[in-house]
Design an enzyme around this catalytic site. Sequence first.
Site, PDB file in Angstrom:
ATOM      1  CB  ALA A   1      -8.575  15.874  -4.166  1.00  0.00           C
TER       2      ALA A   1
ATOM      3  CG  HIS B   1     -11.000   6.918 -20.071  1.00  0.00           C
ATOM      4  ND1 HIS B   1     -12.035   6.978 -20.982  1.00  0.00           N
ATOM      5  CD2 HIS B   1     -11.047   8.097 -19.392  1.00  0.00           C
ATOM      6  CE1 HIS B   1     -12.664   8.141 -20.854  1.00  0.00           C
ATOM      7  NE2 HIS B   1     -12.076   8.843 -19.905  1.00  0.00           N
TER       8      HIS B   1
ATOM      9  CG  HIS C   1     -16.074  10.250 -20.970  1.00  0.00           C
ATOM     10  ND1 HIS C   1     -15.242  11.305 -21.135  1.00  0.00           N
ATOM     11  CD2 HIS C   1     -16.650  10.036 -22.183  1.00  0.00           C
ATOM     12  CE1 HIS C   1     -15.300  11.732 -22.373  1.00  0.00           C
ATOM     13  NE2 HIS C   1     -16.147  10.978 -23.044  1.00  0.00           N
TER      14      HIS C   1
HETATM   15  P1  FDA Z   1     -10.030   7.730  -8.108  1.00  0.00           P
HETATM   16  O1  FDA Z   1      -8.780   8.228  -8.724  1.00  0.00           O
HETATM   17  O2  FDA Z   1     -11.233   8.569  -8.258  1.00  0.00           O
HETATM   18  O3  FDA Z   1      -9.826   7.508  -6.545  1.00  0.00           O
HETATM   19  C1  FDA Z   1      -8.665   6.992  -5.980  1.00  0.00           C
HETATM   20  C2  FDA Z   1      -8.394   7.737  -4.687  1.00  0.00           C
HETATM   21  O4  FDA Z   1      -7.454   7.019  -3.915  1.00  0.00           O
HETATM   22  C3  FDA Z   1      -7.807   9.123  -4.907  1.00  0.00           C
HETATM   23  O5  FDA Z   1      -8.537  10.069  -4.159  1.00  0.00           O
HETATM   24  C4  FDA Z   1      -6.379   8.998  -4.423  1.00  0.00           C
HETATM   25  O6  FDA Z   1      -5.839  10.181  -3.891  1.00  0.00           O
HETATM   26  C5  FDA Z   1      -6.513   7.924  -3.371  1.00  0.00           C
HETATM   27  N1  FDA Z   1      -5.278   7.172  -3.120  1.00  0.00           N
HETATM   28  C6  FDA Z   1      -4.438   6.636  -4.034  1.00  0.00           C
HETATM   29  N2  FDA Z   1      -3.433   5.983  -3.413  1.00  0.00           N
HETATM   30  C7  FDA Z   1      -3.662   6.092  -2.094  1.00  0.00           C
HETATM   31  C8  FDA Z   1      -2.985   5.613  -0.952  1.00  0.00           C
HETATM   32  N3  FDA Z   1      -1.885   4.858  -1.046  1.00  0.00           N
HETATM   33  N4  FDA Z   1      -3.485   5.923   0.276  1.00  0.00           N
HETATM   34  C9  FDA Z   1      -4.616   6.661   0.400  1.00  0.00           C
HETATM   35  N5  FDA Z   1      -5.309   7.128  -0.671  1.00  0.00           N
HETATM   36  C10 FDA Z   1      -4.832   6.842  -1.895  1.00  0.00           C
HETATM   37  N6  FDA Z   1     -14.294  10.207 -16.545  1.00  0.00           N
HETATM   38  C11 FDA Z   1     -15.548  10.661 -16.813  1.00  0.00           C
HETATM   39  O7  FDA Z   1     -16.520   9.992 -16.486  1.00  0.00           O
HETATM   40  N7  FDA Z   1     -15.725  11.833 -17.482  1.00  0.00           N
HETATM   41  C12 FDA Z   1     -14.683  12.602 -17.881  1.00  0.00           C
HETATM   42  O8  FDA Z   1     -14.895  13.660 -18.482  1.00  0.00           O
HETATM   43  C13 FDA Z   1     -13.370  12.156 -17.573  1.00  0.00           C
HETATM   44  N8  FDA Z   1     -12.285  12.890 -17.905  1.00  0.00           N
HETATM   45  C14 FDA Z   1     -11.070  12.626 -17.317  1.00  0.00           C
HETATM   46  C15 FDA Z   1     -10.038  13.563 -17.394  1.00  0.00           C
HETATM   47  C16 FDA Z   1      -8.853  13.343 -16.702  1.00  0.00           C
HETATM   48  C17 FDA Z   1      -7.752  14.381 -16.756  1.00  0.00           C
HETATM   49  C18 FDA Z   1      -8.677  12.158 -15.951  1.00  0.00           C
HETATM   50  C19 FDA Z   1      -7.401  11.902 -15.198  1.00  0.00           C
HETATM   51  C20 FDA Z   1      -9.688  11.199 -15.906  1.00  0.00           C
HETATM   52  C21 FDA Z   1     -10.891  11.433 -16.581  1.00  0.00           C
HETATM   53  N9  FDA Z   1     -11.952  10.541 -16.485  1.00  0.00           N
HETATM   54  C22 FDA Z   1     -13.210  10.950 -16.863  1.00  0.00           C
HETATM   55  C23 FDA Z   1     -11.772   9.226 -15.817  1.00  0.00           C
HETATM   56  C24 FDA Z   1     -12.359   9.151 -14.428  1.00  0.00           C
HETATM   57  O9  FDA Z   1     -12.402  10.405 -13.794  1.00  0.00           O
HETATM   58  C25 FDA Z   1     -11.587   8.135 -13.571  1.00  0.00           C
HETATM   59  O10 FDA Z   1     -11.479   6.936 -14.288  1.00  0.00           O
HETATM   60  C26 FDA Z   1     -12.293   7.842 -12.267  1.00  0.00           C
HETATM   61  O11 FDA Z   1     -12.563   9.036 -11.561  1.00  0.00           O
HETATM   62  C27 FDA Z   1     -11.465   6.887 -11.418  1.00  0.00           C
HETATM   63  O12 FDA Z   1     -12.186   6.545 -10.265  1.00  0.00           O
HETATM   64  P2  FDA Z   1     -11.564   5.530  -9.200  1.00  0.00           P
HETATM   65  O13 FDA Z   1     -12.559   5.395  -8.107  1.00  0.00           O
HETATM   66  O14 FDA Z   1     -11.108   4.313  -9.905  1.00  0.00           O
HETATM   67  O15 FDA Z   1     -10.246   6.251  -8.669  1.00  0.00           O
END
Ligand code: FDA
Length: 570
Positions: free
Chosen positions: A85, A506, A549
Site C-alpha cells: 500500500a 523485523h 521497532h
Molecule cells: P515497506 O514495506 O514499508 O515499503 C516497501 C514498499 O515497496 C511497499 O509499499 C511495497 O508495496 C512496495 N513494493 C514492494 N515490491 C514492489 C515492486 N516490485 N514494485 C513496486 N512497489 C513494490 N515497526 C515499528 O516501528 N513498530 C511496530 O509496531 C511494528 N510492527 C510491525 C508489525 C507487522 C505485522 C509488520 C509486518 C511489521 C512491523 N514493524 C513495526 C516493522 C516495520 O513496519 C517495517 O520494518 C517497516 O515498515 C519497513 O519499511 P521499509 O521502508 O523497509 O519497507
Amino acid sequence: DSVGIYDVVIVGGGTAGLVIANRLSENSYTTVAVIEAGDLVFDNKNVSTVDGYGLSFGTEIDWQYESTPQAYAGNKTQTLRAGKALGGTSTINGMAYLRAQEAQINSWEHLGNEGWNWKSLLPYYKRSEHFQIPTEDQCIAGASYDISVHGTSGPLKTGWNTGLLGKSVTTLVNATYASLGLPYIEEPNGGVMRGFTRYPATVDRELNVREDAGRAYYLPIQNRTNLDLYTNSFVQRITWDETSTNSTPRANGVQFTDASGKQKTISAKKEVILSAGSLRSPLILELSGIGNPAILEQHGIDVKVDLPFVGENLQDQTTGAGAYSSNTNFSGAANYVGYFNVADIFGNGTYDLNCTVRDSLLQYATSVVEASGGIIDQKVMEKLFMIHYDLIFKDQIPISEILISPGEDQMAFSYWGLLPFSRGSVHIQSNDSTTPAAINPNYFQLDYDLKQQIGTAKAVRKLASSEALCDIVTGELSPGLQSVPLNASDEVWAKAVKEGYRSNYHYIATAAMMAQDLGGVVNTDLLVYGVDNVRVVDASVIPFQVCGHLTATIYAIAEKAADAIKSRYY
Ligand code: FDA
C-alpha cells in the site's frame, strides 16, 4: 512504452520511499516519481483504526510472503507479513515508535560505516518526528518523556493513543515488571532502553488515526507538481544505459507493469532508488543483474555486477506468546513494554551462558558460512559475531522485549529476542519477477537464539505469577502447564517455543550497509557497490538488528539518505 522522464525514480512508496520522495521533491526543480505496487489506503479502516492491529492481515494490502520450511523449527513455513500500500508496512504494523540502543547504532560505525553512529543519527530521528506532548491525563496514565530527544516539527506524528488504560493498571503492570528487578525508565527513545515504560506510537492523536508514512510524508505534499505517484504498479527490474561510457554500469530507469497490467518503462536521469523493503529490494537487484553470479546464471540473467551478498545476511526475530486467564476485564490501549538485558533474563546463569556463547562463536560462524554455500568468509563472520557478542555480554544492551497487554478476561504477553545470531537469505527462484522468492530466515539456526527465547518464556511465566498479579491472574492458558509443567526441562520448553513461534516481521540486512569484504551491498551513502547511480534505502541496509521497532530507525535512515542524495546533486 515510457510514462515519462524524471530525475529520480523511487521503487516502493513505503516507509522509507516516501521520506525520500518528500525530501527530494522539496526542491521544485527536482522531478520525482514513486512507483508503488499497492494502492492508496487513507480510507481503509483496517489501516486507520488505531486499535485495529491485525485487521489488515491476510487482506489485499498484506503481501503475506511465505518462508521456506524452517529446518531448525519443525520444517514448518512462516507467514512473513509486509504492507502492499502507499505507506508500505507502516500501514499494517503495530505502530510502536521505539528507536534503538546507542551502542548498537555505534556498532554500525565499528563495522566501518563512517558517520553512522547514535550521535549522528539522533538529529535525523528528530527531523522526522512531530512528537505530540502527552495530555495531563495521559501523563497520569504513565506517558512520560524527555523532550530533548524528540523532534516537534517533523512530518511524523508520534505520541499516545486516546483511550489509554489508566493509572491503576499502569501501577499494576509496572509492579509486575519490577518483580524481575527491571527499573522504570522515563524515556525509551534516548538511546538507553533497558527498563519498563509506556511507549509512544505513530498516531495522529487529534484525528485518532494511525500515522503511517503515507499520511506523514505524502498526504501533505501530494499536490507538488514535480512529484508523480504511480500506484498499483509493479516494478520488475532496473534498465541500464547501454550507451554510457562510464566504467561502472549506469541505471536509466525501471520496467514495470501498470495498474491495467500493461508493460511500461520510466526513465531516471539521475538515480534509481530501491525502497521495496528487505524481502523485495534484493530481488529487484538480482533481476537487474546485480548479485551472486551463480544465482543469476542459474536463472539466465546476465551479470552486470558481481555482488555476491545481495540477499544474504537476512536477520529476523521470533515472537512467542503467553496467555493467562484473569478475573478482571481491562479495555484500553496498553503500550507497556519491558526491555531486559541478559542478566535480567538469566540472573546467575548469565556467566555460564556467556562462556557457552563465546566458545560457540567459531561454530556459529562455520554454520552460517556453510548455509551460505561458502560465499561468506569464515573470518569475517567471526568478526561480525564478536561485535554481536559484545553488544549482548559487554555492553549488556537489551536482548529481550516483553509486552504486557491486559485485556478482556485475559492477560496477554508477547515476547521476542532482540539480537538473534541466526542468518538467512532471500533470493529469486526464476527470472520472472512474479515468481515467489526463496525466503529463508533460518530461525533457531544457532542455539543462543533458542536459549534466549526459552529464558524469556520462563521470565514471562514468572511475571504472570508475580505477587503483583496474583489477585488477578487465575491460570495459564498458553503454553499451559500440561504441555510445559512448572519444572519443565529446557527440552520441553524448546519444543513449546518452536511450536508456538511466529516471525517478528523485523527483516533486515539483505542489502547491508557494510564494507564489501564484510558482506556489504551498499556503501555509507547507501549506493550499491559497483553501480553509478542505484541506491537502496529501506530496512535492507540495516546491518545489525535494533532493539526498537524498525520504523523509527528507518525514517531516520531515510532522512539521512535524503541529505546524502541532495548533497550529490545540489
Ligand atoms: P515497506 O514495506 O514499508 O515499503 C516497501 C514498499 O515497496 C511497499 O509499499 C511495497 O508495496 C512496495 N513494493 C514492494 N515490491 C514492489 C515492486 N516490485 N514494485 C513496486 N512497489 C513494490 N515497526 C515499528 O516501528 N513498530 C511496530 O509496531 C511494528 N510492527 C510491525 C508489525 C507487522 C505485522 C509488520 C509486518 C511489521 C512491523 N514493524 C513495526 C516493522 C516495520 O513496519 C517495517 O520494518 C517497516 O515498515 C519497513 O519499511 P521499509 O521502508 O523497509 O519497507
